[in-house]
Design a protein around this motif. Structure first.
Motif, PDB file in Angstrom:
ATOM      1  N   THR A   6      -8.269   6.872   3.041  1.00 15.11           N
ATOM      2  CA  THR A   6      -8.311   7.525   4.336  1.00 15.11           C
ATOM      3  C   THR A   6      -9.345   6.810   5.184  1.00 15.11           C
ATOM      4  O   THR A   6     -10.503   6.695   4.795  1.00 15.11           O
ATOM      5  N   LEU A   7      -8.913   6.318   6.325  1.00 14.09           N
ATOM      6  CA  LEU A   7      -9.809   5.614   7.228  1.00 14.09           C
ATOM      7  C   LEU A   7     -10.052   6.477   8.456  1.00 14.09           C
ATOM      8  O   LEU A   7      -9.118   6.975   9.067  1.00 14.09           O
ATOM      9  N   VAL A  44      -4.108   1.989  14.843  1.00 18.55           N
ATOM     10  CA  VAL A  44      -5.327   1.196  14.684  1.00 18.55           C
ATOM     11  C   VAL A  44      -5.684   1.085  13.209  1.00 18.55           C
ATOM     12  O   VAL A  44      -6.007   0.004  12.708  1.00 18.55           O
ATOM     13  N   ASN A  45      -5.619   2.191  12.491  1.00 18.91           N
ATOM     14  CA  ASN A  45      -5.902   2.169  11.059  1.00 18.91           C
ATOM     15  C   ASN A  45      -4.892   1.311  10.309  1.00 18.91           C
ATOM     16  O   ASN A  45      -5.239   0.606   9.364  1.00 18.91           O
ATOM     17  N   MET A  47      -3.329  -1.327  11.492  1.00 14.88           N
ATOM     18  CA  MET A  47      -3.682  -2.722  11.744  1.00 14.88           C
ATOM     19  C   MET A  47      -4.884  -3.140  10.909  1.00 14.88           C
ATOM     20  O   MET A  47      -4.912  -4.225  10.330  1.00 14.88           O
ATOM     21  N   LEU A  48      -5.883  -2.268  10.829  1.00 11.54           N
ATOM     22  CA  LEU A  48      -7.093  -2.581  10.094  1.00 11.54           C
ATOM     23  C   LEU A  48      -6.815  -2.753   8.598  1.00 11.54           C
ATOM     24  O   LEU A  48      -7.157  -3.789   8.009  1.00 11.54           O
ATOM     25  N   ILE A  49      -6.188  -1.782   7.989  1.00 10.68           N
ATOM     26  CA  ILE A  49      -5.947  -1.874   6.543  1.00 10.68           C
ATOM     27  C   ILE A  49      -4.970  -3.000   6.231  1.00 10.68           C
ATOM     28  O   ILE A  49      -5.130  -3.714   5.235  1.00 10.68           O
ATOM     29  N   GLY A  50      -3.975  -3.200   7.104  1.00 14.89           N
ATOM     30  CA  GLY A  50      -3.042  -4.306   6.907  1.00 14.89           C
ATOM     31  C   GLY A  50      -3.741  -5.650   6.947  1.00 14.89           C
ATOM     32  O   GLY A  50      -3.520  -6.510   6.086  1.00 14.89           O
ATOM     33  N   ALA A  51      -4.609  -5.837   7.925  1.00 17.71           N
ATOM     34  CA  ALA A  51      -5.338  -7.102   8.051  1.00 17.71           C
ATOM     35  C   ALA A  51      -6.270  -7.327   6.868  1.00 17.71           C
ATOM     36  O   ALA A  51      -6.348  -8.437   6.330  1.00 17.71           O
ATOM     37  N   LEU A  52      -6.971  -6.279   6.443  1.00 20.32           N
ATOM     38  CA  LEU A  52      -7.892  -6.418   5.313  1.00 20.32           C
ATOM     39  C   LEU A  52      -7.149  -6.772   4.024  1.00 20.32           C
ATOM     40  O   LEU A  52      -7.570  -7.658   3.271  1.00 20.32           O
ATOM     41  N   LEU A  53      -6.046  -6.083   3.767  1.00 20.75           N
ATOM     42  CA  LEU A  53      -5.299  -6.342   2.541  1.00 20.75           C
ATOM     43  C   LEU A  53      -4.647  -7.722   2.557  1.00 20.75           C
ATOM     44  O   LEU A  53      -4.622  -8.418   1.535  1.00 20.75           O
ATOM     45  N   LYS A  54      -4.140  -8.145   3.711  1.00 22.42           N
ATOM     46  CA  LYS A  54      -3.546  -9.482   3.812  1.00 22.42           C
ATOM     47  C   LYS A  54      -4.612 -10.553   3.619  1.00 22.42           C
ATOM     48  O   LYS A  54      -4.369 -11.569   2.966  1.00 22.42           O
ATOM     49  N   LYS A  55      -5.791 -10.326   4.166  1.00 21.55           N
ATOM     50  CA  LYS A  55      -6.886 -11.277   4.005  1.00 21.55           C
ATOM     51  C   LYS A  55      -7.272 -11.413   2.529  1.00 21.55           C
ATOM     52  O   LYS A  55      -7.711 -12.466   2.087  1.00 21.55           O
ATOM     53  N   ASP A  64       4.954   4.456   9.165  1.00 24.60           N
ATOM     54  CA  ASP A  64       4.250   5.435   9.999  1.00 24.60           C
ATOM     55  C   ASP A  64       3.970   6.778   9.337  1.00 24.60           C
ATOM     56  O   ASP A  64       3.131   7.532   9.817  1.00 24.60           O
ATOM     57  N   ASN A  65       4.698   7.116   8.266  1.00 28.66           N
ATOM     58  CA  ASN A  65       4.506   8.446   7.680  1.00 28.66           C
ATOM     59  C   ASN A  65       5.025   8.487   6.244  1.00 28.66           C
ATOM     60  O   ASN A  65       5.601   7.515   5.754  1.00 28.66           O
ATOM     61  N   GLY A  66       4.810   9.609   5.602  1.00 25.97           N
ATOM     62  CA  GLY A  66       5.213   9.771   4.212  1.00 25.97           C
ATOM     63  C   GLY A  66       6.703   9.664   3.995  1.00 25.97           C
ATOM     64  O   GLY A  66       7.150   9.085   3.007  1.00 25.97           O
ATOM     65  N   ARG A  67       7.477  10.224   4.905  1.00 23.05           N
ATOM     66  CA  ARG A  67       8.943  10.155   4.764  1.00 23.05           C
ATOM     67  C   ARG A  67       9.403   8.696   4.794  1.00 23.05           C
ATOM     68  O   ARG A  67      10.214   8.270   3.975  1.00 23.05           O
TER      69      ARG A  67
END
Length: 77
Positions: A6-7, A44-45, A47-55, A64-67
């Motif tokens: 959770t960010l 925003v979250n 983008m942040l987590i995606g960028a960190l994990l890709k890095k 976008d959601n659980g479903r």
């Protein structure tokens, strides 16, 4: 295995850029990267987590959601 992160919305400028023992290099060799599915409703979250994990060398799919996460996971099996 499931991991939930959770960010919170925060001023990223206030976060330290380095910590002892931390590296900006990938944590795993490229041949042991993970394929991750991340669900989050805040762009925003995402983008942040995606960028960190890709890095870190991982492959990342964002939804976008659980479903949408359940549908994406089912489509990959």
């Amino acid at each position: 295995m499931w991991v939930r992160l959770t960010l919170e919305d925060a001023a990223l400028d206030a976060l330290p850029t380095t910590r002892p023992g931390w590296s900006s290099e990938p944590a795993l060799p490229s041949d042991s990267s993970l394929s991750l599915l991340v669900a989050g409703d805040n762009p925003v979250n995402q983008m942040l987590i995606g960028a960190l994990l890709k890095k870190m060398g991982h492959r990342v799919d964002l939804v976008d959601n659980g479903r949408a996460a359940v549908e994406a996971a089912a489509a990959r099996r």
